[in-house]
Scaffold this active site. Structure first.
Site, PDB file in Angstrom:
ATOM      1  N   GLU A 189       0.801  -1.311  -0.307  1.00  0.00           N
ATOM      2  CA  GLU A 189      -0.041  -0.011   0.074  1.00  0.00           C
ATOM      3  C   GLU A 189       0.753   1.319  -0.131  1.00  0.00           C
ATOM      4  O   GLU A 189       0.580   2.260   0.540  1.00  0.00           O
ATOM      5  CB  GLU A 189      -0.983   0.084   0.896  1.00  0.00           C
ATOM      6  CG  GLU A 189      -2.029  -1.235   1.113  1.00  0.00           C
ATOM      7  CD  GLU A 189      -2.816  -1.043   2.353  1.00  0.00           C
ATOM      8  OE1 GLU A 189      -3.920  -1.586   2.072  1.00  0.00           O
ATOM      9  OE2 GLU A 189      -2.508  -0.680   3.406  1.00  0.00           O
ATOM     10  N   GLU A 259      -6.650  -7.032  -1.605  1.00  0.00           N
ATOM     11  CA  GLU A 259      -7.233  -6.990  -0.364  1.00  0.00           C
ATOM     12  C   GLU A 259      -8.795  -6.846  -0.560  1.00  0.00           C
ATOM     13  O   GLU A 259      -9.107  -5.603  -1.021  1.00  0.00           O
ATOM     14  CB  GLU A 259      -6.864  -6.006   0.763  1.00  0.00           C
ATOM     15  CG  GLU A 259      -5.341  -6.358   1.054  1.00  0.00           C
ATOM     16  CD  GLU A 259      -4.705  -5.574   2.067  1.00  0.00           C
ATOM     17  OE1 GLU A 259      -5.698  -4.688   3.012  1.00  0.00           O
ATOM     18  OE2 GLU A 259      -3.651  -5.618   2.563  1.00  0.00           O
TER      19      GLU A 259
END
Length: 996
Positions: A189, A259
């Site tokens: 991320e 995710e």
């Protein structure tokens, strides 16, 4: 797609030079043994594979629980496991490595392989995961000048040493080495944080570090990428938008959800994070399929527990500290039990398995080919002549719609509000046989030498099934279900009602057998696909498992419906046997089970030891030190100094830097509990003369997601006496700005409701309901409260004044907006991030004595805290001592009538419960009546507790029990442990038996 090639020399952290042949891409396929891909999907061993991946972290449960959790993931249709590797559990002290026991990540990967599960490896070094410090070890804070997640020489030196240890474990288990690791992720991320040249250099260093250490499977990233990797998306909703962004960035690469947020984390004092229902979870999965994603990693599939002190801290406010449970409202709960979400995941994943080839080769289809009654939105996908339609209900109640597929084919479709129902339109079961139906299929494969299709619909619903064949269709026996067969016997249609009992239709089509199994939702959820020498199905069981000897165990579903076993249990060769012969006889041993009731161990004979605040001998320090400065990773610290007052008075104690909750004691008596951190003030009732000030601080977890990773835990730096604390949320005026809106009945009042951003994650797309109560204001409007600002596209510019008095120091703490100006001067905030809604800024160089002006824009709302702490630099407290709190060596018998308030330890023992072979209990501790502290079981730190919710019970793993068990509790207020008790979860009384 442009070819990607890496050539040249790479260097390990140990200085060893190696030469690496490039990874070359030719056309749309990666030239690599076993693992390849194109724009549609990943291709494993030559077959397109939809990746149904379960996010499961080995470090959040005992090793003994791995097999059960992984088995349940596989039984839900997961074919892959996604796991982080937590650097801080493997190197808890610098240079001291741990890859054994519960931290044996290699054994975890091997177990995945044994169970036939692929692996997506995510070694970080940063992992977020609501895990302390984002996975970084605490001792990195001791490295002077270090910058985390940056192209920083000091930081990368330690990252390389970590990679030297962790990457070989992954490398040896890659698919190219005969293992099951098919993808490796670079960082995590990073796009949320940076996207500049320095960031690209940092990501390139990590990418090259993986390659140079022998990683040759495809590399992936999530939220932000680097050349030579496949980027995935992290989200819960708006699948179409995320797909479009990935398609624009990487049109020739597969689109995966790295995710898919199945639930959300919880933090102390907040409501339970259970807003994502099972029905909504099923819908979101269908949205991802509809958009075209060909891989979904369910984060989390099993969350587990933040044992020890590893629960993290995240954005949104100053005090969002993770609870000990990481249940995450995931498909498998913290105790490894199946939930309604598990059944929703299983439903969709079995559907993707049944349509694997179609889903991975299909393209979006224009909707003009079908017509539907009003209230149903249709979108489709196509491969050749095969089509799959997604029918989404826009109604507010369950309704029967009608969908015309053309050629006289009109299907009824029953859908609940917001539900997305699949419609199969001439999907090929085998060459020359096509299926059309208006509901889910859960199976589509050879079972016991018979091609078997399992049809599922909601309880009490009907489904339409049509088969079109190039050969004649023959029924194997009399069918007692409504059907029509064409005159040429090449088309047969069924009108199924989905009963509580399973129904089986057996057909011969061109001499090949087809079996249709018709189940309602309950039975479909109790249908289990198991792989072995051949595929088999067990239907009518709430849950299945495998015991230590490899035998299949099950928990019976309804006692009014006999189970059904398909596959290796069938005994008549290639010819299907009749329905009655497929029934399984009741197991008499099973029928008599349940007479033994599990007894919960009693917690009695408590012993206690008070924390004597008057006899502590600490280490002398010039100023309060942070945990890492003091050399203590986690736990508790006591800070102590003396205060002298010339009279009895109330005085404000100011901490310009405090990052954890703290109890403030004066002369052995608690004065206050500090919960709002970053910087904070506490009012003291000072007597005349000299007083002993003691501050008990618990390490509550480090930031795991923030631009400010690596905060100094505890109190760091001087403390001051005699300052002031002002709430600056009120009395703001609008400067020149476009019109904006705010909410609330009145402006300038304190009667506002603050909603914590962390409990309403951006992952959801709630639309809200009810009347619009917002108001619109323009320049020169009345005074407003910051919590009332609801924002808009343009950020309002606000101004107010404050009185600094004669103090020479000032700290602003809370949700500070951008473009901060004090007295017309712009305040330098080089690390400011608008999306991070909590900041602490020293504005001492900008303030003047008396009245000051503050201006800022407001982007994040609501703002539940904005405080000004003012103090005098000459009022610093000196001559400190510090003590780390340790468990006492001796306890005394605890008598409640003799107890006194104050920090205390409690200890008791209990015997290991007797567990019969037909039970699988889970034990937990309910902390009724306690305040805040920590728990140990047989010397293992179970985690922090705090009786402000939402967590009430704490997992005690059965694997950690001994014949006699020691339970130790530290309670900050010394509350009585008399109502603390053990209990089992609800499923502990369920009876298991061995299947024949």
């Amino acid at each position: 797609m442009n070819a990607v090639k890496y050539n040249g020399s790479y260097e390990h952290g140990n200085g060893e030079k190696i030469e690496k042949e490039g990874l070359e891409m030719s056309g749309n396929l990666l030239l690599q043994d076993g693992v390849s891909y194109d724009k549609h999907s990943f291709i494993l061993n030559g077959r397109r594979t939809f990746l149904n991946s379960a996010a499961i972290h080995y470090f959040r449960m005992p090793k003994e629980e791995w097999r059960g959790v992984l088995w349940r993931a596989k039984q839900a249709g997961m074919n892959c496991v996604d796991t982080y590797f937590a650097w801080n559990v493997h190197e808890p002290q610098e240079g001291q490595w741990n890859f054994s026991g519960d931290q044996d990540c290699g054994a975890f990967l091997d177990l995945c392989a044994e169970l036939g599960l692929w692996v997506i490896a995510r070694p970080g070094p940063y992992i977020c995961a609501e895990w302390d410090f984002g996975g970084f070890p605490w001792w990195l804070r001791q490295k002077e000048g270090i910058r985390y997640r940056a192209n920083d020489a000091t930081f990368l030196k330690y990252v390389d040493l970590y990679f030297d240890r962790i990457i070989p474990i992954i490398r040896e288990r890659q698919h190219s080495q005969g293992g099951n690791v098919i993808l490796v992720q670079v960082e995590n991320e990073y796009g949320y944080l940076h996207d500049d040249e320095a960031a690209r250099d940092y990501m390139a260093h990590l990418r090259d570090g993986l390659i140079s250490r022998g990683i040759d499977v495809p590399l992936i990233t999530c939220v932000g990428g680097v050349e030579g990797t496949i980027e995935g998306a992290n989200f819960w909703s708006h699948a179409d938008d995320h797909y479009a962004k990935l398609a624009a960035k990487q049109p020739e690469l597969p689109k995966i959800v790295t995710e898919f947020w199945t639930g959300w984390f919880e933090h102390w004092g907040a409501p339970a994070a259970t807003q994502k229902t099972a029905d909504l979870y099923e819908r979101r999965q269908m949205e991802a399929l509809r958009a075209g994603f060909t891989g979904i990693s369910h984060y989390m599939f099993f969350g587990g527990t933040n044992f020890g002190s590893y629960g993290g801290r995240t954005v949104g406010s100053s005090d969002i500290f993770m609870v000990t449970s990481y249940d995450y409202d995931a498909p498998l709960n913290e105790y490894g039990r199946i939930t309604e979400k598990y059944l929703a995941a299983k439903r969709v994943s079995l559907f993707t398995q049944a349509l694997n080839d179609f889903l991975l080769e299909s393209a979006e289809l224009p909707v003009h080919e079908v017509r539907a009654t009003e209230g149903l939105r249709i979108r489709g996908r196509q491969r050749g002549c095969e089509k799959l339609w997604f029918a989404e209900s826009l109604r507010e109640e369950r309704e029967i719609f009608h969908v015309s597929l053309g050629e006289g084919r009109t299907l009824p479709v029953t859908a609940k509000p917001g539900q997305i129902v699949p419609i199969l339109d001439r999907i090929e079961l085998w060459k020359g046989l096509r299926l059309t139906c208006n509901t889910y299929i859960a199976g589509n494969e050879e079972v016991g030498s018979v091609h078997t299709v399992i049809i599922s619909a909601d309880n009490g619903q009907r489904s339409y099934v049509e088969l079109e064949a190039d050969a004649d269709v023959e029924c194997s026996h009399e069918i007692d279900i409504r059907y029509e067969i064409s005159q040429d016997r090449k088309r047969i249609t069924f009108d199924f009602f989905h009963f509580e009992e399973p129904q089986i239709i057996q057909l011969s089509i061109g001499g090949k057998w087809l079996r249709i199994v018709v189940l309602n939702r309950t039975l479909s959820d109790q249908a289990w696909r198991m792989e072995g020498a051949a595929v088999r199905w067990a239907i009518g069981y709430k849950e299945v498992d495998v015991d230590g000897k490899g035998k299949t165990m099950a928990v019976r579903g309804s006692r009014h419906v006999k189970p059904l076993l398909l596959g290796q249990w069938e005994t008549q060769g290639g010819t299907p046997i009749k329905r009655d012969e497929l029934r399984v006889a009741e197991n008499s041993e099973f029928m008599q089970a349940g007479r033994f009731r599990l007894e919960t161990p009693e917690l009695t004979a408590w012993q206690a030891a008070s924390l004597d605040l008057n006899s502590l001998e600490g280490k002398r320090v010039d100023r309060p030190l942070a945990f890492s400065e003091f050399g203590q990773p986690f736990g508790y610290l006591i800070y102590e100094c003396r205060i002298e007052s010339d009279r009895e008075q109330t005085s404000e104690l100011i901490f310009p830097s405090i990052q954890d909750t703290a109890r403030v004691f004066l002369n052995g008596r608690q004065q206050t509990l500090i919960t709002q951190v970053g910087a904070s003030g506490a009012s003291l009732q000072l007597p005349q003369g000299v007083s002993k000030l003691q501050i008990l601080v618990q390490h509550m977890g480090s930031l795991n997601f923030s631009p400010f990773l690596g905060e100094m835990k505890g109190i760091s730096g001087p403390a001051y006496l005699g300052g002031t604390k002002q709430d600056l949320r009120r009395e703001w005026r609008l400067l020149s700005a476009p019109e904006f809106s705010f909410s609330g009945a009145d402006t300038g009042t304190d009667a506002v409701t603050s909603v914590d951003a962390a409990t309403s994650p951006s992952a959801d797309d709630s639309t809200g309901s009810g009347a619009d109560t917002s108001k619109h204001v323009g320049p020169g409007s009345t005074l407003i409260h910051l919590n009332e600002v609801t924002g808009g596209g343009d950020q309002p510019n606000l101004m107010r004044t404050f009185d600094q008095g004669d103090y020479d120091q000032a700290v602003l703490v809370g949700a500070i907006g951008g473009n901060l100006r004090i007295n017309g001067r712009e305040v330098e905030m080089p690390e400011y991030q608008e999306w991070f809604s909590f900041h602490t800024v020293d504005i001492s160089d900008y303030v003047i004595n008396g009245v000051n002006t503050i201006e800022m824009t407001v982007g994040q709302t609501p703002l539940d805290r904005l405080e000004l702490l003012s103090y005098d630099s000459t009022a610093v407290l000196r001559d400190w001592s510090m003590t780390g709190i340790r468990s006492p060596e001796k306890f005394q018998a605890y008598e409640e009538r003799n107890s006194r308030q104050g920090p205390a330890w409690y200890q008791t023992t209990f015997s290991k419960p007797i567990v019969p072979d037909d039970r699988k209990p889970r034990l937990k501790l309910r902390m009724t009546g306690m305040s805040k502290g920590a728990i140990w079981l047989n010397g293992i730190n179970i985690g922090r507790y705090w009786q402000i919710g939402p967590q009430e019970d704490y997992k005690l793993p059965m694997a950690w029990l001994r014949e006699v068990n020691e339970l130790v509790i530290f309670d900050e207020e010394g509350k009585s442990p008399s109502t603390v008790h053990l209990l089992y979860d609800e499923q502990s009384e369920e009876n298991w038996h061995i299947l024949p």
